[in-house]
Design a protein around this motif. Structure first.
Motif, PDB file in Angstrom:
ATOM      1  N   ILE A  25      23.715  43.574  38.536  1.00 35.98           N
ATOM      2  CA  ILE A  25      25.019  43.126  39.007  1.00 35.98           C
ATOM      3  C   ILE A  25      25.217  43.423  40.499  1.00 35.98           C
ATOM      4  O   ILE A  25      25.906  42.697  41.198  1.00 35.98           O
ATOM      5  CB  ILE A  25      26.155  43.713  38.144  1.00 35.98           C
ATOM      6  N   GLY A  26      24.581  44.471  40.998  1.00 41.05           N
ATOM      7  CA  GLY A  26      24.645  44.761  42.436  1.00 41.05           C
ATOM      8  C   GLY A  26      24.028  43.631  43.249  1.00 41.05           C
ATOM      9  O   GLY A  26      24.574  43.208  44.274  1.00 41.05           O
ATOM     10  N   ALA A  27      22.894  43.130  42.792  1.00 42.44           N
ATOM     11  CA  ALA A  27      22.248  42.003  43.464  1.00 42.44           C
ATOM     12  C   ALA A  27      23.118  40.756  43.355  1.00 42.44           C
ATOM     13  O   ALA A  27      23.200  39.958  44.295  1.00 42.44           O
ATOM     14  CB  ALA A  27      20.869  41.750  42.870  1.00 42.44           C
ATOM     15  N   ALA A  28      23.797  40.586  42.224  1.00 40.93           N
ATOM     16  CA  ALA A  28      24.691  39.437  42.052  1.00 40.93           C
ATOM     17  C   ALA A  28      25.874  39.535  43.011  1.00 40.93           C
ATOM     18  O   ALA A  28      26.308  38.534  43.575  1.00 40.93           O
ATOM     19  CB  ALA A  28      25.182  39.357  40.610  1.00 40.93           C
ATOM     20  N   ARG A  29      26.402  40.737  43.226  1.00 43.20           N
ATOM     21  CA  ARG A  29      27.511  40.916  44.188  1.00 43.20           C
ATOM     22  C   ARG A  29      27.068  40.557  45.604  1.00 43.20           C
ATOM     23  O   ARG A  29      27.778  39.880  46.331  1.00 43.20           O
ATOM     24  CB  ARG A  29      28.032  42.350  44.154  1.00 43.20           C
ATOM     25  N   ARG A  30      25.895  41.025  45.979  1.00 45.66           N
ATOM     26  CA  ARG A  30      25.387  40.708  47.328  1.00 45.66           C
ATOM     27  C   ARG A  30      25.178  39.207  47.483  1.00 45.66           C
ATOM     28  O   ARG A  30      25.535  38.616  48.502  1.00 45.66           O
ATOM     29  CB  ARG A  30      24.102  41.483  47.598  1.00 45.66           C
ATOM     30  N   GLN A  31      24.607  38.568  46.466  1.00 49.15           N
ATOM     31  CA  GLN A  31      24.374  37.123  46.514  1.00 49.15           C
ATOM     32  C   GLN A  31      25.696  36.374  46.576  1.00 49.15           C
ATOM     33  O   GLN A  31      25.822  35.395  47.318  1.00 49.15           O
ATOM     34  CB  GLN A  31      23.555  36.675  45.303  1.00 49.15           C
ATOM     35  N   PRO A  52      44.178  27.730  47.142  1.00 47.77           N
ATOM     36  CA  PRO A  52      43.461  28.992  46.934  1.00 47.77           C
ATOM     37  C   PRO A  52      41.961  28.735  46.739  1.00 47.77           C
ATOM     38  O   PRO A  52      41.562  27.672  46.282  1.00 47.77           O
ATOM     39  CB  PRO A  52      44.093  29.572  45.671  1.00 47.77           C
ATOM     40  N   TRP A  53      41.173  29.712  47.112  1.00 45.62           N
ATOM     41  CA  TRP A  53      39.722  29.629  46.974  1.00 45.62           C
ATOM     42  C   TRP A  53      39.250  30.921  46.329  1.00 45.62           C
ATOM     43  O   TRP A  53      39.659  32.011  46.727  1.00 45.62           O
ATOM     44  CB  TRP A  53      39.074  29.481  48.347  1.00 45.62           C
ATOM     45  N   LEU A  54      38.389  30.808  45.338  1.00 46.93           N
ATOM     46  CA  LEU A  54      37.766  32.004  44.790  1.00 46.93           C
ATOM     47  C   LEU A  54      36.427  31.654  44.166  1.00 46.93           C
ATOM     48  O   LEU A  54      36.181  30.504  43.795  1.00 46.93           O
ATOM     49  CB  LEU A  54      38.667  32.721  43.779  1.00 46.93           C
ATOM     50  N   MET A  55      35.577  32.651  44.102  1.00 50.35           N
ATOM     51  CA  MET A  55      34.289  32.509  43.443  1.00 50.35           C
ATOM     52  C   MET A  55      34.285  33.474  42.265  1.00 50.35           C
ATOM     53  O   MET A  55      34.532  34.664  42.429  1.00 50.35           O
ATOM     54  CB  MET A  55      33.136  32.838  44.386  1.00 50.35           C
ATOM     55  N   GLU A  56      33.996  32.945  41.100  1.00 47.76           N
ATOM     56  CA  GLU A  56      33.904  33.759  39.896  1.00 47.76           C
ATOM     57  C   GLU A  56      32.437  33.829  39.482  1.00 47.76           C
ATOM     58  O   GLU A  56      31.777  32.798  39.374  1.00 47.76           O
ATOM     59  CB  GLU A  56      34.732  33.124  38.785  1.00 47.76           C
ATOM     60  N   VAL A  57      31.960  35.019  39.271  1.00 49.08           N
ATOM     61  CA  VAL A  57      30.570  35.208  38.852  1.00 49.08           C
ATOM     62  C   VAL A  57      30.565  35.521  37.364  1.00 49.08           C
ATOM     63  O   VAL A  57      31.293  36.400  36.894  1.00 49.08           O
ATOM     64  CB  VAL A  57      29.898  36.332  39.659  1.00 49.08           C
ATOM     65  N   ALA A  64      33.176  36.225  32.508  1.00 45.96           N
ATOM     66  CA  ALA A  64      33.451  36.576  33.902  1.00 45.96           C
ATOM     67  C   ALA A  64      33.094  38.043  34.137  1.00 45.96           C
ATOM     68  O   ALA A  64      33.517  38.921  33.383  1.00 45.96           O
ATOM     69  CB  ALA A  64      34.906  36.324  34.229  1.00 45.96           C
ATOM     70  N   LEU A  65      32.332  38.296  35.191  1.00 44.84           N
ATOM     71  CA  LEU A  65      31.929  39.655  35.556  1.00 44.84           C
ATOM     72  C   LEU A  65      32.754  40.181  36.715  1.00 44.84           C
ATOM     73  O   LEU A  65      33.160  41.330  36.722  1.00 44.84           O
ATOM     74  CB  LEU A  65      30.450  39.685  35.894  1.00 44.84           C
ATOM     75  N   PHE A  66      32.960  39.347  37.719  1.00 41.67           N
ATOM     76  CA  PHE A  66      33.793  39.684  38.862  1.00 41.67           C
ATOM     77  C   PHE A  66      34.098  38.420  39.636  1.00 41.67           C
ATOM     78  O   PHE A  66      33.548  37.356  39.354  1.00 41.67           O
ATOM     79  CB  PHE A  66      33.124  40.745  39.768  1.00 41.67           C
ATOM     80  N   ARG A  67      34.995  38.550  40.629  1.00 39.09           N
ATOM     81  CA  ARG A  67      35.303  37.392  41.465  1.00 39.09           C
ATOM     82  C   ARG A  67      35.544  37.825  42.887  1.00 39.09           C
ATOM     83  O   ARG A  67      35.935  38.972  43.151  1.00 39.09           O
ATOM     84  CB  ARG A  67      36.472  36.594  40.909  1.00 39.09           C
ATOM     85  N   LEU A  68      35.295  36.913  43.786  1.00 35.23           N
ATOM     86  CA  LEU A  68      35.615  37.082  45.199  1.00 35.23           C
ATOM     87  C   LEU A  68      36.814  36.194  45.484  1.00 35.23           C
ATOM     88  O   LEU A  68      36.790  35.013  45.172  1.00 35.23           O
ATOM     89  CB  LEU A  68      34.438  36.672  46.092  1.00 35.23           C
ATOM     90  N   ASP A  69      37.836  36.791  46.036  1.00 34.27           N
ATOM     91  CA  ASP A  69      39.084  36.083  46.286  1.00 34.27           C
ATOM     92  C   ASP A  69      39.533  36.379  47.708  1.00 34.27           C
ATOM     93  O   ASP A  69      40.376  37.254  47.931  1.00 34.27           O
ATOM     94  CB  ASP A  69      40.124  36.560  45.272  1.00 34.27           C
ATOM     95  N   PRO A  70      38.916  35.725  48.708  1.00 34.04           N
ATOM     96  CA  PRO A  70      39.252  36.023  50.101  1.00 34.04           C
ATOM     97  C   PRO A  70      40.698  35.666  50.408  1.00 34.04           C
ATOM     98  O   PRO A  70      41.227  34.672  49.909  1.00 34.04           O
ATOM     99  CB  PRO A  70      38.289  35.159  50.919  1.00 34.04           C
TER     100      PRO A  70
END
Length: 72
Positions: A25-31, A52-57, A64-70
């Motif tokens: 999951i650390g590698a997935a966060r970096r990617q 709104p813009w977000l990326m859900e992994v 869903a594991l996590f998301r980036l929500d700038p």
């Protein structure tokens, strides 16, 4: 190796059907950070339209594991 998908939700929604095999999951966060940066830089005009813009992994099962929500 686990399989991760990087889905973008920006008013249209783009599902990552191919995904990527990554060590953990650390590698997935970096990617996710690298992909999000590249996508936002390539399409900076879409950031100004107020949507709104977000990326859900997600994992291979679609959980869903996590998301980036700038914040704009």
């Amino acid at each position: 190796m686990p399989h991760y998908h990087f889905n973008v939700h920006d008013g249209v929604g783009t599902l990552d059907r191919e995904g990527m095999l990554l060590a953990d999951i650390g590698a997935a966060r970096r990617q996710a950070m690298l992909l999000a940066g590249a996508l936002l830089e390539a399409d900076s005009d879409r950031q100004r339209d107020g949507k709104p813009w977000l990326m859900e992994v997600t994992n291979q099962a679609g959980e869903a594991l996590f998301r980036l929500d700038p914040v704009s």
